[in-house]
Design a protein around this motif. Structure first.
Motif, PDB file in Angstrom:
ATOM      1  N   MET A  24     -11.810 -21.862 -17.351  1.00 46.86           N
ATOM      2  CA  MET A  24     -12.396 -22.252 -18.630  1.00 46.86           C
ATOM      3  C   MET A  24     -12.575 -21.044 -19.548  1.00 46.86           C
ATOM      4  O   MET A  24     -12.333 -21.123 -20.763  1.00 46.86           O
ATOM      5  CB  MET A  24     -13.733 -22.947 -18.385  1.00 46.86           C
ATOM      6  CG  MET A  24     -13.632 -24.322 -17.771  1.00 46.86           C
ATOM      7  SD  MET A  24     -15.250 -25.068 -17.403  1.00 46.86           S
ATOM      8  CE  MET A  24     -15.937 -25.175 -19.068  1.00 46.86           C
ATOM      9  N   CYS A  25     -12.971 -19.904 -18.984  1.00 48.10           N
ATOM     10  CA  CYS A  25     -13.121 -18.698 -19.789  1.00 48.10           C
ATOM     11  C   CYS A  25     -11.765 -18.226 -20.327  1.00 48.10           C
ATOM     12  O   CYS A  25     -11.653 -17.833 -21.503  1.00 48.10           O
ATOM     13  CB  CYS A  25     -13.773 -17.592 -18.959  1.00 48.10           C
ATOM     14  SG  CYS A  25     -15.493 -17.921 -18.498  1.00 48.10           S
ATOM     15  N   GLY A  33     -10.709 -20.517 -23.026  1.00 47.43           N
ATOM     16  CA  GLY A  33     -11.492 -20.262 -24.232  1.00 47.43           C
ATOM     17  C   GLY A  33     -10.955 -19.087 -25.024  1.00 47.43           C
ATOM     18  O   GLY A  33     -10.896 -19.130 -26.266  1.00 47.43           O
ATOM     19  N   TRP A  74      -7.888 -20.338 -26.844  1.00 45.98           N
ATOM     20  CA  TRP A  74      -8.208 -21.155 -28.014  1.00 45.98           C
ATOM     21  C   TRP A  74      -8.699 -20.285 -29.164  1.00 45.98           C
ATOM     22  O   TRP A  74      -8.363 -20.528 -30.331  1.00 45.98           O
ATOM     23  CB  TRP A  74      -9.253 -22.200 -27.653  1.00 45.98           C
ATOM     24  CG  TRP A  74      -8.690 -23.359 -26.893  1.00 45.98           C
ATOM     25  CD1 TRP A  74      -8.864 -23.631 -25.574  1.00 45.98           C
ATOM     26  CD2 TRP A  74      -7.849 -24.396 -27.406  1.00 45.98           C
ATOM     27  NE1 TRP A  74      -8.183 -24.771 -25.224  1.00 45.98           N
ATOM     28  CE2 TRP A  74      -7.553 -25.263 -26.325  1.00 45.98           C
ATOM     29  CE3 TRP A  74      -7.316 -24.666 -28.660  1.00 45.98           C
ATOM     30  CZ2 TRP A  74      -6.752 -26.388 -26.477  1.00 45.98           C
ATOM     31  CZ3 TRP A  74      -6.506 -25.794 -28.811  1.00 45.98           C
ATOM     32  CH2 TRP A  74      -6.233 -26.631 -27.729  1.00 45.98           C
ATOM     33  N   ALA A  75      -9.511 -19.275 -28.864  1.00 44.70           N
ATOM     34  CA  ALA A  75      -9.986 -18.373 -29.917  1.00 44.70           C
ATOM     35  C   ALA A  75      -8.816 -17.634 -30.573  1.00 44.70           C
ATOM     36  O   ALA A  75      -8.752 -17.507 -31.812  1.00 44.70           O
ATOM     37  CB  ALA A  75     -10.992 -17.382 -29.341  1.00 44.70           C
ATOM     38  N   ALA A  83      -4.104 -21.076 -23.995  1.00 43.59           N
ATOM     39  CA  ALA A  83      -5.104 -22.083 -24.333  1.00 43.59           C
ATOM     40  C   ALA A  83      -4.886 -23.394 -23.585  1.00 43.59           C
ATOM     41  O   ALA A  83      -5.849 -24.030 -23.139  1.00 43.59           O
ATOM     42  CB  ALA A  83      -5.083 -22.349 -25.843  1.00 43.59           C
TER      43      ALA A  83
END
Length: 269
Positions: free
Chosen positions: A11-12, A15, A18-19, A70
């Motif tokens: 998940m990290c 993330g 996605w950023a 992502a």
């Protein structure tokens, strides 16, 4: 790796992807409508050439890498949290597995990025492009090729590979990545084709990939359960057959004959 820790790390990583994707925007720079309307195939080739000229190679590579970072980590979760066998895992097996998986996805960009540029030129209308991508994804999903690819993408543990640890772990990750690319390529192509709302399309494609990999994980667990039950039944039957010797079809059991012969010799003595 424990399941909770694996999912947290994935998940990290997702993330961060996605950023980066939000900061970069669409992987391709916006192209002017160079379609002549003569033919969709010709317009696709012209758009591909213009896209490769307008977009530097490093931008295309960075955009694709951010998109992979992502969208794909969560699909790797079932493989990392799959039940492992009792043998100890070789040091560095997990990083090599992940490296092979990621390398295959990065190589897939060499085919999917030009394909997206071509489709964007052949179908400049956003609605037509989305419809074509949806039809392609559905047709691929029900095709026998998807079923064959899903066998490569089945959840597996890096510890299940045999042979020299470094090479086998990397090859197992490469195989798993190949199966994921072959099963999910239409979902990865759609956000590249459509410039508007590509983040929303990426999120929808990620959810569909995650759901599909969850289904594959459940099927693999069901097959493993059936295989374990079959192996247990065979082992019990083998132990029972060894504990109860089969009598000789032409006479009494061999143990009875040996006991009788021993009694005769004792009486004669």
């Amino acid at each position: 790796m424990q399941a909770r820790s694996a999912w947290l790390i994935l998940m990290c990583v997702a993330g961060l992807g996605w950023a980066a994707m939000i900061a970069i925007g669409h992987p391709f720079l916006s192209l002017s409508n160079c379609a002549s309307g003569a033919s969709a195939i010709g317009d696709g080739w012209r758009n591909l050439q213009a896209g490769l000229l307008l977009n530097p190679a490093d931008r295309l590579a960075e955009g694709w890498a951010a998109m992979v970072l992502a969208m794909t980590p969560m699909a790797l979760g079932p493989a990392l949290t799959a039940p492992r066998n009792a043998s100890p895992e070789a040091p560095g097996a997990l990083p090599l597995f992940v490296a092979g998986y990621g390398a295959l996805w990065l190589l897939a960009g060499l085919a999917l990025v030009p394909a997206a540029l071509w489709v964007a030129g052949a179908l400049p209308d956003r609605g037509a492009a989305l419809t074509a991508m949806a039809v392609t994804a559905l047709a691929w999903r029900v095709s026998p090729f998807h079923r064959l690819a899903s066998r490569l993408c089945r959840p597996s543990s890096p510890a299940e590979a045999s042979g020299p640890a470094p090479g086998r772990r990397a090859l197992d990750g490469f195989r798993h990545g190949a199966g994921c690319v072959l099963t999910c390529w239409p979902l990865m192509l759609a956000p590249l084709v459509v410039h508007g709302h590509h983040i929303v399309l990426m999120m929808a494609a990620t959810v569909l990939q995650w759901a599909d990999h969850g289904r594959l994980r459940r099927l693999a667990e069901a097959r493993a359960t059936r295989r374990a039950a079959t192996d247990d039944a065979f082992r019990i039957a083998s132990q029972s057959s060894r504990a109860h010797p089969k009598p000789n079809e032409d006479g009494p059991p061999v143990a009875t004959l040996v006991h009788h012969a021993s009694g005769v010799r004792h009486a004669a003595g």
